[in-house]
Design a protein around this motif. Structure first.
Motif, PDB file in Angstrom:
ATOM      1  N   PHE A  46     -11.158 -57.575   5.414  1.00 48.50           N
ATOM      2  CA  PHE A  46     -12.456 -57.693   6.073  1.00 48.50           C
ATOM      3  C   PHE A  46     -12.720 -59.095   6.627  1.00 48.50           C
ATOM      4  N   ASN A  47     -11.806 -60.027   6.399  1.00 46.35           N
ATOM      5  CA  ASN A  47     -11.924 -61.365   6.991  1.00 46.35           C
ATOM      6  C   ASN A  47     -11.153 -61.483   8.312  1.00 46.35           C
ATOM      7  N   SER A  48     -10.642 -60.372   8.819  1.00 50.71           N
ATOM      8  CA  SER A  48      -9.871 -60.406  10.059  1.00 50.71           C
ATOM      9  C   SER A  48     -10.798 -60.581  11.270  1.00 50.71           C
ATOM     10  N   TYR A  49     -10.200 -60.952  12.392  1.00 48.53           N
ATOM     11  CA  TYR A  49     -10.958 -61.146  13.629  1.00 48.53           C
ATOM     12  C   TYR A  49     -11.603 -59.842  14.084  1.00 48.53           C
ATOM     13  N   ASP A  50     -10.867 -58.724  14.036  1.00 47.35           N
ATOM     14  CA  ASP A  50     -11.431 -57.456  14.495  1.00 47.35           C
ATOM     15  C   ASP A  50     -12.575 -56.985  13.598  1.00 47.35           C
ATOM     16  N   ALA A  51     -12.500 -57.277  12.288  1.00 53.17           N
ATOM     17  CA  ALA A  51     -13.598 -56.923  11.382  1.00 53.17           C
ATOM     18  C   ALA A  51     -14.857 -57.713  11.739  1.00 53.17           C
ATOM     19  N   LYS A  52     -14.691 -58.999  12.005  1.00 57.14           N
ATOM     20  CA  LYS A  52     -15.846 -59.834  12.349  1.00 57.14           C
ATOM     21  C   LYS A  52     -16.400 -59.476  13.723  1.00 57.14           C
ATOM     22  N   HIS A  53     -15.530 -59.023  14.620  1.00 60.76           N
ATOM     23  CA  HIS A  53     -15.982 -58.645  15.965  1.00 60.76           C
ATOM     24  C   HIS A  53     -16.806 -57.353  15.924  1.00 60.76           C
ATOM     25  N   ARG A 111     -16.892 -43.905  22.903  1.00 65.09           N
ATOM     26  CA  ARG A 111     -15.627 -43.773  23.624  1.00 65.09           C
ATOM     27  C   ARG A 111     -14.623 -44.744  23.034  1.00 65.09           C
ATOM     28  N   MET A 112     -13.335 -44.447  23.158  1.00 69.14           N
ATOM     29  CA  MET A 112     -12.325 -45.325  22.566  1.00 69.14           C
ATOM     30  C   MET A 112     -12.083 -46.601  23.373  1.00 69.14           C
ATOM     31  N   ASN A 113     -12.406 -46.575  24.670  1.00 72.98           N
ATOM     32  CA  ASN A 113     -12.248 -47.770  25.486  1.00 72.98           C
ATOM     33  C   ASN A 113     -10.907 -48.466  25.220  1.00 72.98           C
ATOM     34  N   PRO A 114      -9.797 -47.796  25.536  1.00 75.91           N
ATOM     35  CA  PRO A 114      -8.482 -48.311  25.132  1.00 75.91           C
ATOM     36  C   PRO A 114      -8.163 -49.719  25.617  1.00 75.91           C
ATOM     37  N   ILE A 115      -8.593 -50.070  26.822  1.00 80.02           N
ATOM     38  CA  ILE A 115      -8.272 -51.408  27.333  1.00 80.02           C
ATOM     39  C   ILE A 115      -8.963 -52.486  26.498  1.00 80.02           C
ATOM     40  N   LYS A 116     -10.248 -52.287  26.241  1.00 79.15           N
ATOM     41  CA  LYS A 116     -10.973 -53.269  25.426  1.00 79.15           C
ATOM     42  C   LYS A 116     -10.433 -53.301  23.998  1.00 79.15           C
ATOM     43  N   ALA A 117     -10.160 -52.107  23.445  1.00 81.72           N
ATOM     44  CA  ALA A 117      -9.655 -52.038  22.073  1.00 81.72           C
ATOM     45  C   ALA A 117      -8.308 -52.738  21.947  1.00 81.72           C
ATOM     46  N   LEU A 118      -7.436 -52.531  22.919  1.00 83.36           N
ATOM     47  CA  LEU A 118      -6.128 -53.190  22.880  1.00 83.36           C
ATOM     48  C   LEU A 118      -6.279 -54.696  22.990  1.00 83.36           C
ATOM     49  N   ASP A 157      -2.031 -51.963  13.033  1.00 80.53           N
ATOM     50  CA  ASP A 157      -3.338 -51.594  12.503  1.00 80.53           C
ATOM     51  C   ASP A 157      -4.486 -52.210  13.295  1.00 80.53           C
ATOM     52  N   ALA A 158      -4.299 -53.410  13.806  1.00 82.01           N
ATOM     53  CA  ALA A 158      -5.358 -54.061  14.576  1.00 82.01           C
ATOM     54  C   ALA A 158      -5.731 -53.230  15.804  1.00 82.01           C
ATOM     55  N   PHE A 159      -4.737 -52.604  16.435  1.00 86.42           N
ATOM     56  CA  PHE A 159      -4.989 -51.777  17.615  1.00 86.42           C
ATOM     57  C   PHE A 159      -5.612 -50.433  17.226  1.00 86.42           C
ATOM     58  N   TYR A 160      -5.049 -49.813  16.195  1.00 84.27           N
ATOM     59  CA  TYR A 160      -5.540 -48.515  15.733  1.00 84.27           C
ATOM     60  C   TYR A 160      -6.999 -48.607  15.286  1.00 84.27           C
ATOM     61  N   SER A 175      -9.164 -50.926  16.058  1.00 84.00           N
ATOM     62  CA  SER A 175     -10.027 -51.289  17.183  1.00 84.00           C
ATOM     63  C   SER A 175     -10.358 -50.081  18.053  1.00 84.00           C
ATOM     64  N   LEU A 176      -9.402 -49.183  18.243  1.00 87.43           N
ATOM     65  CA  LEU A 176      -9.664 -47.956  18.992  1.00 87.43           C
ATOM     66  C   LEU A 176     -10.752 -47.124  18.314  1.00 87.43           C
ATOM     67  N   LEU A 177     -10.627 -46.932  17.011  1.00 87.99           N
ATOM     68  CA  LEU A 177     -11.634 -46.172  16.279  1.00 87.99           C
ATOM     69  C   LEU A 177     -12.980 -46.896  16.272  1.00 87.99           C
ATOM     70  N   SER A 178     -12.949 -48.208  16.147  1.00 88.13           N
ATOM     71  CA  SER A 178     -14.182 -48.993  16.121  1.00 88.13           C
ATOM     72  C   SER A 178     -14.927 -48.894  17.444  1.00 88.13           C
ATOM     73  N   GLU A 179     -14.194 -48.907  18.540  1.00 87.26           N
ATOM     74  CA  GLU A 179     -14.815 -48.725  19.860  1.00 87.26           C
ATOM     75  C   GLU A 179     -15.484 -47.355  19.954  1.00 87.26           C
ATOM     76  N   LYS A 180     -14.821 -46.345  19.421  1.00 88.46           N
ATOM     77  CA  LYS A 180     -15.386 -44.994  19.439  1.00 88.46           C
ATOM     78  C   LYS A 180     -16.681 -44.940  18.644  1.00 88.46           C
ATOM     79  N   TYR A 181     -16.699 -45.582  17.468  1.00 88.10           N
ATOM     80  CA  TYR A 181     -17.900 -45.585  16.641  1.00 88.10           C
ATOM     81  C   TYR A 181     -19.022 -46.366  17.314  1.00 88.10           C
ATOM     82  N   LYS A 182     -18.661 -47.432  18.000  1.00 87.06           N
ATOM     83  CA  LYS A 182     -19.665 -48.325  18.598  1.00 87.06           C
ATOM     84  C   LYS A 182     -20.229 -47.777  19.904  1.00 87.06           C
TER      85      LYS A 182
END
Length: 285
Positions: A186-193, A250-257, A235-238, A240-247
């Protein structure tokens, strides 16, 4: 374990829609899901066709890509397992899902057993490895020194009683055996984002949320020595894809990647990867 202040409020985005608190532990840099469902009702939070670790489906492009990446990950996991010095090759995989990892290890010379609480997934896994897959009651019957390696790939965060299970792992491993743990960070960049939309919080199925320092502290009293850490870059990509969907819906693949890429890039300096594999060695009986 004592609990402190609320760190974040997080919604169960995949099953119930309920909201849970993440409490910061007083002494350790870790978070605790609150309230935690009782064991009898916890299984209800896994009743979803979208719970991907329990299925072999490839119903959409996301699941198709997931299974391609999983095949690559299997080879990396086996390479890690084979790199550990061991006179014999007795493996226990806890939370083995549909059994792809233990089946792959079995084909490559390992004597395998698996534990899986989900009946449907357990049945699929058992068909792949000559029925050496069991329910959770199997853990209480293990003899001392039964295995040379125990693996938990994104499973530790699901276990209701950490202290009880760590003692079981210690007893079941042979001296100098290895315990391999993979958990989100949970201290990762994607978690904080993504904050409360970070998919790897996955409440209430994830009961505990670990940092690198908390993992080290938790295992110390059980005679485990941390040998090394290894990132799980996909895992960072996977996540992020799910996080975009929750947020956004939509998965927004370009932003998630992009977020996944930035998380891995920044972690080259900080070591705070989205998910981390910890390799422990049992050093005393």
């Amino acid at each position: 374990m004592t609990k402190d202040t609320i760190f974040l409020k997080v919604k169960d985005h995949s099953v119930s829609g309920e909201e849970f608190d993440l409490l910061r532990h007083n002494e350790l840099d870790m978070l605790i899901t609150s309230p935690q469902p009782k064991e009898q009702s916890l299984a209800d939070y896994y009743k979803s066709e979208d719970y991907i670790s329990h299925t072999s489906h490839k119903r959409n492009i996301f699941e198709f890509v997931y299974h391609i990446v999983r095949k690559i990950a299997l080879k990396r996991k086996l390479r890690l397992l084979n790199s550990l010095s061991s006179k014999s090759k007795r493996l226990l995989d806890i939370g083995c899902g549909t059994g792809d990892f233990i089946a792959f290890a079995h084909k490559n010379g390992w004597i395998v057993s698996g534990v899986e609480p989900n009946e449907k997934a357990k049945s699929i896994a058992a068909s792949k490895v000559e029925n050496t897959v069991y329910d959770v009651n199997y853990l209480s019957s293990l003899e001392s020194g039964s295995f040379d390696a125990i693996t938990l790939w994104h499973v530790l965060e699901h276990l209701p009683d950490l202290q009880k299970h760590l003692q079981i792992f210690k007893n079941a491993l042979s001296l100098n055996g290895h315990l391999i743990i993979a958990v989100p960070n949970f201290n990762s960049y994607d978690a904080k984002h993504y904050k409360d939309f970070w998919a790897a919080y996955d409440v209430p199925r994830h009961l505990w949320h670990f940092s690198r320092s908390s993992i080290k502290e938790i295992f110390k009293p059980y005679g485990f020595k941390l040998q090394k850490e290894q990132p799980m870059l996909f895992d960072a990509f996977y996540v992020s894809l799910l996080s975009e969907k929750y947020k956004t819906g939509r998965m927004n693949p370009i932003k998630a990647l992009w977020i996944g890429f930035m998380s891995n890039l920044k972690s080259r300096r900080t070591k705070e990867y989205s998910s981390i594999i910890y390799i422990f060695k049992k050093t005393n009986s």
